[in-house]
Write an enzyme that holds these catalytic residues in place. Structure first.
Site, PDB file in Angstrom:
ATOM      1  N   ASN A 202     -10.024   0.242   0.246  1.00  0.00           N
ATOM      2  CA  ASN A 202      -8.563   0.070   0.271  1.00  0.00           C
ATOM      3  C   ASN A 202      -8.128  -0.635  -1.229  1.00  0.00           C
ATOM      4  O   ASN A 202      -8.327  -1.803  -1.561  1.00  0.00           O
ATOM      5  CB  ASN A 202      -7.917  -0.825   1.373  1.00  0.00           C
ATOM      6  CG  ASN A 202      -6.612  -0.676   1.608  1.00  0.00           C
ATOM      7  OD1 ASN A 202      -6.116  -0.205   0.605  1.00  0.00           O
ATOM      8  ND2 ASN A 202      -6.031  -1.349   2.551  1.00  0.00           N
TER       9      ASN A 202
ATOM     10  N   CYS B 284       0.917  -1.125  -0.171  1.00  0.00           N
ATOM     11  CA  CYS B 284      -0.125  -0.144  -0.052  1.00  0.00           C
ATOM     12  C   CYS B 284       0.828   1.009   0.110  1.00  0.00           C
ATOM     13  O   CYS B 284       0.309   2.145  -0.293  1.00  0.00           O
ATOM     14  CB  CYS B 284      -0.711   0.058   1.375  1.00  0.00           C
ATOM     15  SG  CYS B 284      -2.247  -1.343   1.278  1.00  0.00           S
TER      16      CYS B 284
ATOM     17  N   HIS C 220      -3.320   7.355   2.789  1.00  0.00           N
ATOM     18  CA  HIS C 220      -3.608   6.065   2.232  1.00  0.00           C
ATOM     19  C   HIS C 220      -5.131   5.970   2.861  1.00  0.00           C
ATOM     20  O   HIS C 220      -5.405   5.919   3.978  1.00  0.00           O
ATOM     21  CB  HIS C 220      -2.730   4.876   3.027  1.00  0.00           C
ATOM     22  CG  HIS C 220      -2.978   3.857   2.523  1.00  0.00           C
ATOM     23  ND1 HIS C 220      -3.593   3.239   1.324  1.00  0.00           N
ATOM     24  CD2 HIS C 220      -2.967   2.279   3.399  1.00  0.00           C
ATOM     25  CE1 HIS C 220      -3.977   1.992   1.354  1.00  0.00           C
ATOM     26  NE2 HIS C 220      -3.369   1.464   2.296  1.00  0.00           N
TER      27      HIS C 220
HETATM   28  N1  COA Z   1     -18.684  -7.877   9.671  1.00  0.00           N
HETATM   29  C1  COA Z   1     -19.025  -8.129  10.807  1.00  0.00           C
HETATM   30  N2  COA Z   1     -18.292  -8.346  11.997  1.00  0.00           N
HETATM   31  C2  COA Z   1     -16.848  -8.535  11.990  1.00  0.00           C
HETATM   32  C3  COA Z   1     -16.522  -8.173  10.581  1.00  0.00           C
HETATM   33  C4  COA Z   1     -17.253  -8.103   9.386  1.00  0.00           C
HETATM   34  N3  COA Z   1     -16.882  -7.997   8.207  1.00  0.00           N
HETATM   35  N4  COA Z   1     -15.020  -8.543  10.746  1.00  0.00           N
HETATM   36  C5  COA Z   1     -14.773  -8.883  11.861  1.00  0.00           C
HETATM   37  N5  COA Z   1     -15.992  -8.664  12.566  1.00  0.00           N
HETATM   38  C6  COA Z   1     -16.138  -8.945  14.069  1.00  0.00           C
HETATM   39  C7  COA Z   1     -15.071  -9.797  14.687  1.00  0.00           C
HETATM   40  O1  COA Z   1     -15.223 -11.044  14.559  1.00  0.00           O
HETATM   41  C8  COA Z   1     -14.939  -9.384  16.024  1.00  0.00           C
HETATM   42  O2  COA Z   1     -16.087 -10.168  17.065  1.00  0.00           O
HETATM   43  P1  COA Z   1     -15.847 -10.668  18.289  1.00  0.00           P
HETATM   44  O3  COA Z   1     -15.524  -9.410  18.994  1.00  0.00           O
HETATM   45  O4  COA Z   1     -17.098 -11.187  18.490  1.00  0.00           O
HETATM   46  O5  COA Z   1     -14.661 -11.332  18.255  1.00  0.00           O
HETATM   47  C9  COA Z   1     -15.530  -7.885  15.959  1.00  0.00           C
HETATM   48  O6  COA Z   1     -16.123  -7.654  14.871  1.00  0.00           O
HETATM   49  C10 COA Z   1     -14.345  -7.141  16.079  1.00  0.00           C
HETATM   50  O7  COA Z   1     -13.168  -7.325  15.523  1.00  0.00           O
HETATM   51  P2  COA Z   1     -11.854  -6.448  15.244  1.00  0.00           P
HETATM   52  O8  COA Z   1     -10.922  -7.377  14.303  1.00  0.00           O
HETATM   53  O9  COA Z   1     -11.478  -6.272  16.699  1.00  0.00           O
HETATM   54  O10 COA Z   1     -12.292  -5.248  14.667  1.00  0.00           O
HETATM   55  P3  COA Z   1     -11.779  -4.001  14.433  1.00  0.00           P
HETATM   56  O11 COA Z   1     -12.202  -2.884  15.118  1.00  0.00           O
HETATM   57  O12 COA Z   1     -10.153  -4.050  14.548  1.00  0.00           O
HETATM   58  O13 COA Z   1     -11.984  -3.723  12.816  1.00  0.00           O
HETATM   59  C11 COA Z   1     -10.725  -3.979  10.866  1.00  0.00           C
HETATM   60  C12 COA Z   1     -11.455  -4.717  12.086  1.00  0.00           C
HETATM   61  C13 COA Z   1     -10.338  -5.008   9.793  1.00  0.00           C
HETATM   62  C14 COA Z   1     -11.753  -3.140  10.189  1.00  0.00           C
HETATM   63  C15 COA Z   1      -9.629  -3.217  11.507  1.00  0.00           C
HETATM   64  O14 COA Z   1      -8.914  -4.019  12.076  1.00  0.00           O
HETATM   65  C16 COA Z   1      -8.807  -2.631  10.393  1.00  0.00           C
HETATM   66  O15 COA Z   1      -9.344  -1.750   9.651  1.00  0.00           O
HETATM   67  N6  COA Z   1      -7.564  -3.080  10.264  1.00  0.00           N
HETATM   68  C17 COA Z   1      -6.583  -2.381   9.428  1.00  0.00           C
HETATM   69  C18 COA Z   1      -6.841  -2.884   8.120  1.00  0.00           C
HETATM   70  C19 COA Z   1      -5.989  -2.446   6.936  1.00  0.00           C
HETATM   71  O16 COA Z   1      -6.179  -1.068   6.846  1.00  0.00           O
HETATM   72  N7  COA Z   1      -5.210  -2.818   6.479  1.00  0.00           N
HETATM   73  C20 COA Z   1      -4.360  -2.557   5.273  1.00  0.00           C
HETATM   74  C21 COA Z   1      -3.463  -1.698   5.700  1.00  0.00           C
HETATM   75  S1  COA Z   1      -2.731  -1.212   4.476  1.00  0.00           S
END
Ligand code: COA
Length: 328
Positions: free
Chosen positions: A285, A114, A255
């Protein structure tokens, strides 16, 4: 001689097909509201089965060349930043060169996930600053949709396809142009965000496909935390290196991965969100394409204008992160 590299034109392209959060609700166990509130994403664009990364890259490149008034035949160099190339080899940039008819241009790909566009911008800037080349086309382009596990709700909701481009030329004064670039990486966390199989570490096999190891894997929560920390550090680095305060920044072009990461960086810079370019809602993204997509949107809508101080930043797989400061 202090001539700076100027971004003479920008361009972008998003494939026609749109996949909304509501469409995803019908495919996996998620909700449109969850996606919007956790990521800021409303929809993403998907390449057609026939479209490869070079097709998107060519369209974005052509738009940037048109804006710059540069004939493809005059290009000296094409760099395509991508983690989703058309083939392992030859380079995606070579296909773009062919499509554009840029007969005299050297062409190569650059892989920094990215952060790819910031890395490519840095390389292009150096070729211009050293006087080696006069006209460089830098593109970030991805077809991530073909590398996703569409049953994995942790990843498939986040990514989309697209391309963005910039034409670099030597400026005619020492005011406008790329002021500084800042690149970083940390390979110790490579497996937080990667595709396990498909190349030399684990060639493609029936077993790999059965286990979907040829698709993107991410430990999202950990990536999120590192992204916020590293992006804060790199924006501090830019400000210190150039003796700037937050009042000196007119626009942040971050980004476009997650609105919450963008907001955290803006808070760190004490920048109101009016000064932050956000397009993640409409394309998700798009990895290396995301910064030039946002930049092109801001330039074409005339939010960013001549003289504005613009800070670009990105974070991604590698891990990699970086920033560029540009006087528009
Ligand atoms: N829909 C519904 N629920 C979802 C889900 C989805 N698509 N994906 C995950 N969950 C659930 C999880 O299972 C978890 O449930 P639990 O609490 O019962 O275990 C809950 O939502 C929270 O998950 P978590 O991973 O802690 O959420 P988060 O607030 O960290 O958000 C992302 C998840 C992926 C959106 C976030 O971590 C993120 O944006 N990370 C960076 C991603 C990124 O930018 N990557 C590229 C970098 S270049």
């Amino acid at each position: 001689m202090n001539t700076r590299t100027v971004i003479a034109g920008t361009g972008s392209y998003l494939p026609e097909k749109v996949l909304t959060n509501f469409d995803l609700e019908k495919m996996i166990d998620t909700s449109a509201d969850w996606i919007l509130s956790r990521t800021g994403i409303r929809e993403r664009h998907l390449a057609s089965p026939e479209e490869a990364t070079s097709d998107l890259a060519t369209k974005a490149g052509r738009a940037a060349l048109d804006m710059a008034g540069v004939d493809p035949a005059d290009l000296d160099l094409i760099i395509v930043a991508t983690l989703t190339p058309d083939h392992y080899f030859p380079s995606t940039a070579g296909f773009v060169q062919r499509n554009l008819g840029a007969g005299k241009a050297a062409a190569f790909d650059l892989e920094a996930a990215c952060t790819g566009f910031i890395y490519a911008l840095t390389v292009g800037d150096l070729f211009i600053k050293t006087g080696t080349y006069q006209k460089v086309l830098v593109i970030g382009a991805e077809v991530l949709s073909k590398f996703l596990d569409w049953e994995d709700r942790d990843t498939c909701i986040l990514f989309g396809d697209g391309a963005g481009a910039a034409v670099l030329v030597p400026g005619d004064d020492s005011e406008r142009g790329i002021i500084s670039t800042h690149l970083h990486s940390d390979g110790s966390m490579a497996e937080l965000l990667y595709v396990p199989a498909g190349v030399s570490r684990m060639p493609i096999s029936k077993e790999a496909i059965d286990q979907k190891l040829n698709t993107l894997k991410m430990r999202g929560h950990e990536v999120f935390k590192v992204a916020v920390t590293r992006l804060s550090e790199v924006v501090d680095e830019v400000m210190e290196a150039n003796g700037l305060g937050e009042e000196d920044i007119d626009f942040l072009v971050p980004h476009q991965a997650n609105l919450r990461i963008i907001q955290a960086t803006a808070r760190k810079l004490k920048l109101p969100m009016e000064k932050v370019i956000v397009t993640v809602d409409i394309h998700g993204n798009t990895s290396a394409a995301s910064v030039p997509l946002a930049l092109d949107a801001a330039v074409r809508s005339k939010r960013i204008n001549k003289g504005d101080m613009v800070l670009l930043e990105a974070f991604g797989g590698g891990l990699t992160w970086g920033a560029a400061l540009v006087r528009w």
